[in-house]
Structure formats: C-alpha cells, structure tokens
Design a protein around this motif. Structure first.
Motif, PDB file in Angstrom:
ATOM      1  N   TYR A 257      39.446  33.954  15.947  1.00 28.46           N
ATOM      2  CA  TYR A 257      39.822  34.880  17.027  1.00 28.46           C
ATOM      3  C   TYR A 257      38.946  34.728  18.264  1.00 28.46           C
ATOM      4  O   TYR A 257      39.070  35.500  19.208  1.00 28.46           O
ATOM      5  N   GLN A 258      38.077  33.713  18.263  1.00 32.02           N
ATOM      6  CA  GLN A 258      37.189  33.521  19.406  1.00 32.02           C
ATOM      7  C   GLN A 258      37.744  32.538  20.428  1.00 32.02           C
ATOM      8  O   GLN A 258      37.062  32.178  21.386  1.00 32.02           O
ATOM      9  N   SER A 259      38.985  32.086  20.204  1.00 36.10           N
ATOM     10  CA  SER A 259      39.684  31.286  21.219  1.00 36.10           C
ATOM     11  C   SER A 259      41.129  31.755  21.277  1.00 36.10           C
ATOM     12  O   SER A 259      41.647  32.306  20.301  1.00 36.10           O
ATOM     13  N   ALA A 260      41.770  31.541  22.436  1.00 33.24           N
ATOM     14  CA  ALA A 260      43.142  32.027  22.613  1.00 33.24           C
ATOM     15  C   ALA A 260      43.808  31.274  23.758  1.00 33.24           C
ATOM     16  O   ALA A 260      43.155  30.561  24.529  1.00 33.24           O
ATOM     17  N   LEU A 261      45.113  31.433  23.855  1.00 28.38           N
ATOM     18  CA  LEU A 261      45.893  30.952  24.994  1.00 28.38           C
ATOM     19  C   LEU A 261      46.496  32.152  25.702  1.00 28.38           C
ATOM     20  O   LEU A 261      46.997  33.082  25.062  1.00 28.38           O
ATOM     21  N   VAL A 262      46.471  32.104  27.031  1.00 24.42           N
ATOM     22  CA  VAL A 262      47.016  33.178  27.862  1.00 24.42           C
ATOM     23  C   VAL A 262      48.051  32.566  28.801  1.00 24.42           C
ATOM     24  O   VAL A 262      47.829  31.481  29.368  1.00 24.42           O
ATOM     25  N   SER A 263      49.179  33.230  28.953  1.00 26.34           N
ATOM     26  CA  SER A 263      50.237  32.709  29.839  1.00 26.34           C
ATOM     27  C   SER A 263      49.788  32.768  31.297  1.00 26.34           C
ATOM     28  O   SER A 263      48.790  33.401  31.642  1.00 26.34           O
ATOM     29  N   THR A 264      50.542  32.094  32.150  1.00 25.30           N
ATOM     30  CA  THR A 264      50.179  31.978  33.564  1.00 25.30           C
ATOM     31  C   THR A 264      51.225  32.650  34.443  1.00 25.30           C
ATOM     32  O   THR A 264      52.294  33.049  33.981  1.00 25.30           O
ATOM     33  N   ASP A 265      50.898  32.734  35.718  1.00 29.14           N
ATOM     34  CA  ASP A 265      51.858  33.304  36.681  1.00 29.14           C
ATOM     35  C   ASP A 265      53.095  32.425  36.782  1.00 29.14           C
ATOM     36  O   ASP A 265      54.206  32.934  36.962  1.00 29.14           O
ATOM     37  N   ASP A 266      52.904  31.102  36.679  1.00 31.50           N
ATOM     38  CA  ASP A 266      54.042  30.186  36.772  1.00 31.50           C
ATOM     39  C   ASP A 266      54.993  30.365  35.587  1.00 31.50           C
ATOM     40  O   ASP A 266      56.214  30.265  35.745  1.00 31.50           O
ATOM     41  N   GLN A 267      54.418  30.590  34.399  1.00 25.56           N
ATOM     42  CA  GLN A 267      55.230  30.787  33.190  1.00 25.56           C
ATOM     43  C   GLN A 267      54.675  31.995  32.431  1.00 25.56           C
ATOM     44  O   GLN A 267      53.837  31.848  31.535  1.00 25.56           O
ATOM     45  N   PRO A 268      55.130  33.176  32.791  1.00 28.41           N
ATOM     46  CA  PRO A 268      54.585  34.398  32.183  1.00 28.41           C
ATOM     47  C   PRO A 268      54.814  34.470  30.667  1.00 28.41           C
ATOM     48  O   PRO A 268      53.998  35.054  29.954  1.00 28.41           O
ATOM     49  N   ASP A 269      55.935  33.881  30.192  1.00 28.71           N
ATOM     50  CA  ASP A 269      56.205  33.916  28.753  1.00 28.71           C
ATOM     51  C   ASP A 269      55.405  32.825  28.042  1.00 28.71           C
ATOM     52  O   ASP A 269      55.315  31.694  28.526  1.00 28.71           O
ATOM     53  N   LEU A 270      54.854  33.195  26.889  1.00 30.43           N
ATOM     54  CA  LEU A 270      54.255  32.199  26.012  1.00 30.43           C
ATOM     55  C   LEU A 270      55.296  31.819  24.963  1.00 30.43           C
ATOM     56  O   LEU A 270      55.813  32.687  24.251  1.00 30.43           O
ATOM     57  N   THR A 271      55.594  30.514  24.852  1.00 28.11           N
ATOM     58  CA  THR A 271      56.670  30.071  23.961  1.00 28.11           C
ATOM     59  C   THR A 271      56.174  28.975  23.029  1.00 28.11           C
ATOM     60  O   THR A 271      55.557  27.995  23.469  1.00 28.11           O
ATOM     61  N   TYR A 272      56.465  29.140  21.754  1.00 33.42           N
ATOM     62  CA  TYR A 272      56.120  28.113  20.761  1.00 33.42           C
ATOM     63  C   TYR A 272      57.337  27.862  19.888  1.00 33.42           C
ATOM     64  O   TYR A 272      57.966  28.804  19.385  1.00 33.42           O
ATOM     65  N   SER A 273      57.694  26.582  19.705  1.00 30.25           N
ATOM     66  CA  SER A 273      58.841  26.203  18.875  1.00 30.25           C
ATOM     67  C   SER A 273      58.389  25.285  17.747  1.00 30.25           C
ATOM     68  O   SER A 273      57.516  24.426  17.932  1.00 30.25           O
ATOM     69  N   LEU A 274      59.029  25.460  16.597  1.00 32.17           N
ATOM     70  CA  LEU A 274      58.704  24.681  15.409  1.00 32.17           C
ATOM     71  C   LEU A 274      59.983  24.213  14.753  1.00 32.17           C
ATOM     72  O   LEU A 274      60.917  24.997  14.549  1.00 32.17           O
ATOM     73  N   ASP A 275      60.034  22.922  14.396  1.00 28.64           N
ATOM     74  CA  ASP A 275      61.176  22.402  13.643  1.00 28.64           C
ATOM     75  C   ASP A 275      61.081  22.869  12.194  1.00 28.64           C
ATOM     76  O   ASP A 275      60.021  22.741  11.561  1.00 28.64           O
ATOM     77  N   VAL A 276      62.185  23.397  11.672  1.00 29.32           N
ATOM     78  CA  VAL A 276      62.198  23.921  10.309  1.00 29.32           C
ATOM     79  C   VAL A 276      63.466  23.473   9.594  1.00 29.32           C
ATOM     80  O   VAL A 276      64.384  22.931  10.206  1.00 29.32           O
TER      81      VAL A 276
END
Length: 625
Positions: A257-276
């Motif tokens: 929990y000591q690292s993270a990703l934060v969205s930006t003004d250019d792309q406010p949504d954070l999106t992750y896709s995985l093949d299943v």
C-alpha cells in the motif's frame, strides 16, 4: 448477464497476537529433479530435494523468467510414460493452502523449448499453458488456493501432444482458513485460481517474502504495473506506515500500500483490462490506501468502481471507508464474465482523480468430485496384476479432471453421492500379460468388461459373479485356464459372454449354460477342454466339486499310508541287515570255540565207550529201541 456479490472489507483495526503466539504455517517447497536440499537467494528459502514423489526424468533446467526461483534442475515427463503424471505428496496437514507450480525449460538439445500441457490439483484442472507462456512473467507459474483434507496433495500434469511437461518447482504453503472469503458460494468445494495480481505505481516485481510479509499470507507474487497507459496515470509512493494491512485473514504486506497509481486530468478514469476465459465467475479484490499528500480529508477523493459496465461500488471515499489516511481498504466483488475481457474502471465523482494501490483477480472454480476410493484402489491393483503399460498413464484420479480421464476406463457421476464410479473397462488388444485379480469385484458398478485379445493367464476370478450390474463380459482370445466359475451364473443382467479362444476346461456350469441358452449371446468355442452344452463336446462322467475334493483327499491319504508303510519296512530291513553284519563279524571266534568243544566231547566219548563196553560184557546185552 452480470451478477455480483458485494463485500466491502473494512479491515479490523486490531491485529492478531504476535507471531510467536501463533504457530508457523505449514510450508513445503520442492526443487524438482534435485538430489539434495538447496537454499536460494535473496531470502534463502529452503527447497527440499525431489525424492519418491513421482516418476519422470530429472534434467538440468533453463529458467524462462527472472522471477522464476533460481533452481538448476527440473523434472520432465516423456509422453512414453503416459499422458497423466502426478506428484503425490503425503502427510500434508488438513487446511487451506496456496499451491504454486513453476514451469521450466529442459536444458538439452532437440527439446521443445516451450511445452504446452494442463495442470490439475486434487483432480481439478486449474491451468492450461498457451503458446508464448515462457515470454510472460505472470504465465511461468500456476497458482491456486485450495482446501486439502485427505492428508495428501496430488498435483498432476497432463500432456496435450505439444512437448513433454517440465516442472521446475512446487510450493505448498498454508494460509488462513478464511483467506479470500468472497462471501456467498465460498467454501471447501471452491478453488481460487490466480488470474493476476498487480502492485501499482512501481516497476519492481515482488513476492511477499521480499516485502517481509507475514508467512500466513502465502508468499504471493505481485506483478508490477508502472502505468495503465500513456498519460493515463501517475505514480505515488510513501514511506509512511500503513495501518490495518497485514491482518487476518489475508495478511497483505504493508509495503503493498506504499505505492499507487492516480489518474490524470487528461484521463480522469483509471482503467484496467484483463483477458479471461469466457463464461466464468471471477473474484476481484481491489486495494486502496490514501497515500497522496494532496488529499488530506474525507470528500476530497470520491469515485465509483465499475466492472464490465456495471457499477459495483458507488461513492468510494478511501479515507472515510478506511477510517483515515495511510490506512488499508480492500473491496471485493464477484463477477460473471460472458466475454473474454474483464475491465475495471474507477470513475471520479469528486476531487477529479481516482487512485488504486493493487488488484487481484481469481477465477472461481468448483472443485471436481472424486472417484470412489475403493474403485481407485481396485484399478491400481489391476494395473499391477495385468502389467498395464506405462503409456496408459494411470496416475491420479481415473475420472477427473474430466478433460483427462484414464484411457480404458469409462466413468459415470453418481449425483446422489457426488462421487464418480467406473462403469466400463475397455482394454482389448493392449498386450496385457498378467492375471485378472479378485479385486476386480470392487468395481461393483461395472456394466462392461472387454479384455479380449491379450495374453492374460490364470483362472477367471469367481468374484466376477458379485458384479450384479455386469452386462457384457468379453475375455476371449487370452490364456485363461481352469474351469468356468459357477458364480457367473449369478450375473442376471449378463447379455454377452465371450470366453472363446482360451484354455478353459471342465463342464460349463448348469446355471451359466441354462441361462445363456435362453437369453444371452455366448461363445465358448476354441477351448479344447470345455464340454456340456450344445456346440461343445459331451462330458464324460461328471463329478461334483465335493466328489473331486473327496477323491483328492482319499488319494492323498492313501499315498501317505503307502509312504508310512514303506518307511516302516525300510527301517525293519535295516535292523535285520545290521544284525547280520554283527553276526558275521563274530563268526571266526564262534567256529574256533565249536572245534575245541567238539574235541573235548570226542575225547570224553572215547572214555565212555570203554566203560560202556565192559559194562555190557558184564551185564549182558541191552535192548535198543
């Protein structure tokens, strides 16, 4: 169609007692193909030597990935040893386990550099290697959470015709009994296969051991996710202590929990896709901790969590839900995916940006029902008695995984008992040279047995008569000898009986012949000694089994009497001969004594004659009679 089970886990603020108060979890790490125990840096974990767990061939290994344990050997399983090969690990305590298998590449010329095969644990298939796996760090191993109760762990590798399975290492690590409880549907009959596990905002792959995580967490591997896309996010990190991280039941490492990703003004949504895989259920675990120095109070960062177009969590405020900054929050959802993609989107509602620390996705697999233990044991004994070639690969469970059943064994599932059973054996023309054991009767659900055109010898087991469900029995063209068991007449469901082409003898039992003549197909030809029904020679005087036993007993008794009499005569004869020998040794002395006695008697006789003459003269003639 999307369904979900929502579980928001606000991790309890208290910790378990110190690790010294809780016993260490069971842990077994096997270096496949190794002849001695080894330790590997950087944590110097102990890997046990690979002795007596399985078959296969040890060889030098090439590691396909830098995350692979730095081990020098592996074990591979040639197709000549059969399509199913298993590690059978005993004395595993009852509990909940993380089982992980790392794959390797055989370091020998002319070997397929990337074999493709399937992996199962306790009869349930958990993974199927696809082309290109050796080039992806998160595909060089298979991992699953499973409950083990039988004292053993059976891990099998199933050939698919694309190279020989090669295994670098196996890990069986105990975790908390309630680890990854996703709510409704979770339990002992469920396996969680790791689809992915990401640590966000860092470029360093880590294991729990690298994080100095609690051993009850199972030493998870966290694949680094530096970014979800160009200009899509920015990393955050902190060295502050994270509260409520390494707590029961999942024991996540604090550093996660000591690292993270934060969205930006250019792309406010954070999106992750995985093949299943399509038409499966997945358990999604999302990890959060507010470590951004610019967000200091509730309401400053609020977002929705959308998975495959459906909103699972609304108005997620990390600080509010976790109880403060630098405090771990875990959200879990169960998702049914009909397509081939699982997409997680964090959509900001306040504060402009979303944040995420880590993601875990598991495929939810229902554990396969197993085959009746008595029937598995019976098949194993048959394998030895019949000399079944190793190419059959009768290892593991005969019926599961259903993608890889044993060759020659037909299975059915009893829905009432939730157990598989064997209802057919089809092993004709397979070069079998052994004998048919009595244990075949333990396959009490058999409807068909075809062992024709082999070289099986010995008698036909009388125990076959107890398999009341049997409809087809084909033992033709083997080397069976002896008589036909009368118990075969008890097979009231039998429709086909082929015993032709053997060395059977004696009268066909009346119960067998009578029933077959009226309602079943049969073939007893090419058995020179069989008699007693139409199509076979007539029998001579026929003795019952009791009479045969009586005659045999009488003959045996007479033989013993003859032997006893002969021994008595022989001893008497020896005694006589011994007496004669003794008499012969004393004969010279007896003769001498006889001559002396004779001379004395003659001398006395002369004197007496003179005396007698005078007396005669004096006394006159005497009458002789």
């Amino acid at each position: 169609m999307l369904r979900f089970v929502l579980a928001c886990l606000l991790i309890l603020s208290f910790r378990l007692p110190s690790s010294s108060a809780r016993p260490a979890p069971y842990a077994l790490r096997i270096s496949c193909g190794a002849r001695k125990n080894v330790r590997t840096p950087p944590t110097y974990a102990l890997w046990y030597k690979d002795i007596a767990y399985t078959g296969g061939i040890p060889a030098n290994a090439t590691s396909p990935s830098y995350i692979t344990p730095p081990l020098k050997t592996l074990r591979y399983f040639p197709i000549s040893e059969g399509p199913n090969n298993c590690y059978n690990i005993v004395r595993v305590p009852k509990g909940h386990y993380s089982v992980r298998i790392f794959f390797g590449l055989v370091n020998l010329p002319n070997f397929d550099k990337e074999p493709l095969f399937d992996i199962s644990i306790e009869g349930t298939q958990i993974s199927s290697l696809k082309s290109g796996w050796s080039s992806h760090d998160d595909q060089v191993f298979a991992e699953a959470l499973i409950f083990l109760f039988g004292g053993t762990a059976t891990i099998c590798f199933h050939s698919t015709g694309h190279g020989d399975p090669a295994i670098l290492s196996i890990e069986i690590l105990q975790v908390d009994d309630k680890a990854y409880n996703f709510g409704e549907g979770w339990g002992q009959g469920v396996i969680l296969r790791t689809a992915t596990r990401l640590t966000c905002g860092t470029g360093k792959p880590r294991f729990d051991e690298d994080y100095s995580g609690d051993h009850w967490g199972g030493d998870r591997f966290w694949n680094p996710m530096r970014s979800f896309g160009k200009s899509a996010d920015s990393p955050r990190s902190t060295e502050n202590t994270i509260k409520q991280a390494s707590v029961s039941p999942n024991f996540y490492p604090e550093a996660l929990y000591q690292s993270a990703l934060v969205s930006t003004d250019d792309q406010p949504d954070l999106t992750y896709s995985l093949d299943v895989e399509p038409n499966r259920n997945y358990s999604v675990w999302l990890h959060f901790a507010e470590i951004d120095a610019t967000v200091t109070a509730e309401g400053k960062r609020v977002f929705d969590v959308v998975i495959n177009g459906d909103t699972f969590f609304e108005d997620v405020d990390i600080i509010k839900r976790s109880g403060g900054r630098y405090t771990a929050l875990v959200l879990n959802a169960t998702v049914t995916v009909s397509g081939r993609t699982l997409t997680v989107v964090l959509q900001p509602k306040a504060g402009g940006h979303a944040l995420i620390n880590a993601i875990e996705v598991f495929e939810i697999i229902t554990a396969e029902f197993k085959t009746l233990r008595d029937e598995v044991n019976a098949l194993q004994k048959m394998r030895k008695a019949l000399g079944l070639p190793s190419r059959f690969g009768w290892n593991g469970d005969p019926c599961v995984p259903p993608q890889h059943p044993w060759s020659g064994a037909d299975c059915q599932l009893d829905k009432n008992t939730s157990r598989w059973f064997i209802d057919g054996l089809d092993l004709d023309n397979q070069g079998l040279k052994g004998y048919l054991p009595n244990d075949i009767s333990k396959l009490k659900h058999l409807q068909s047995i075809n062992l024709s055109e082999n070289s099986i010898h010995g008698g036909i087991p009388a125990s076959l008569g107890s398999i009341t469900s049997l409809q087809v029995l084909d033992l033709s063209y083997n080397s069976f000898n002896g008589s036909i068991p009368e118990t075969l007449g008890e097979l009231t469901s039998l429709r086909i009986l082929n015993l032709n082409g053997n060395s059977l003898s004696g009268k066909v039992p009346a119960a067998v012949g009578g029933r077959l003549l009226h309602r079943a197909s049969f073939n007893f030809t090419d058995n020179a000694g069989l008699c007693g029904i139409p199509g076979l020679p007539a029998c001579g005087p026929h003795l019952s089994s009791g009479a045969k036993i009586g005659i045999a007993f009488g003959v045996s008794l007479a033989f013993l009497l003859i032997v006893a009499c002969a021994m008595i005569w022989w001893k008497r004869r020896q005694n006589i001969l011994r007496a004669q020998q003794i008499a012969a040794r004393g004969a010279p002395y007896a003769k001498k004594r006889t001559h002396v006695s004779h001379d004395i008697q003659m001398s006395r006789h002369g004197h007496n004659n003179h005396g007698q003459a005078r007396t005669a003269v004096e006394n006159g003639p005497s009458l002789l009679s």
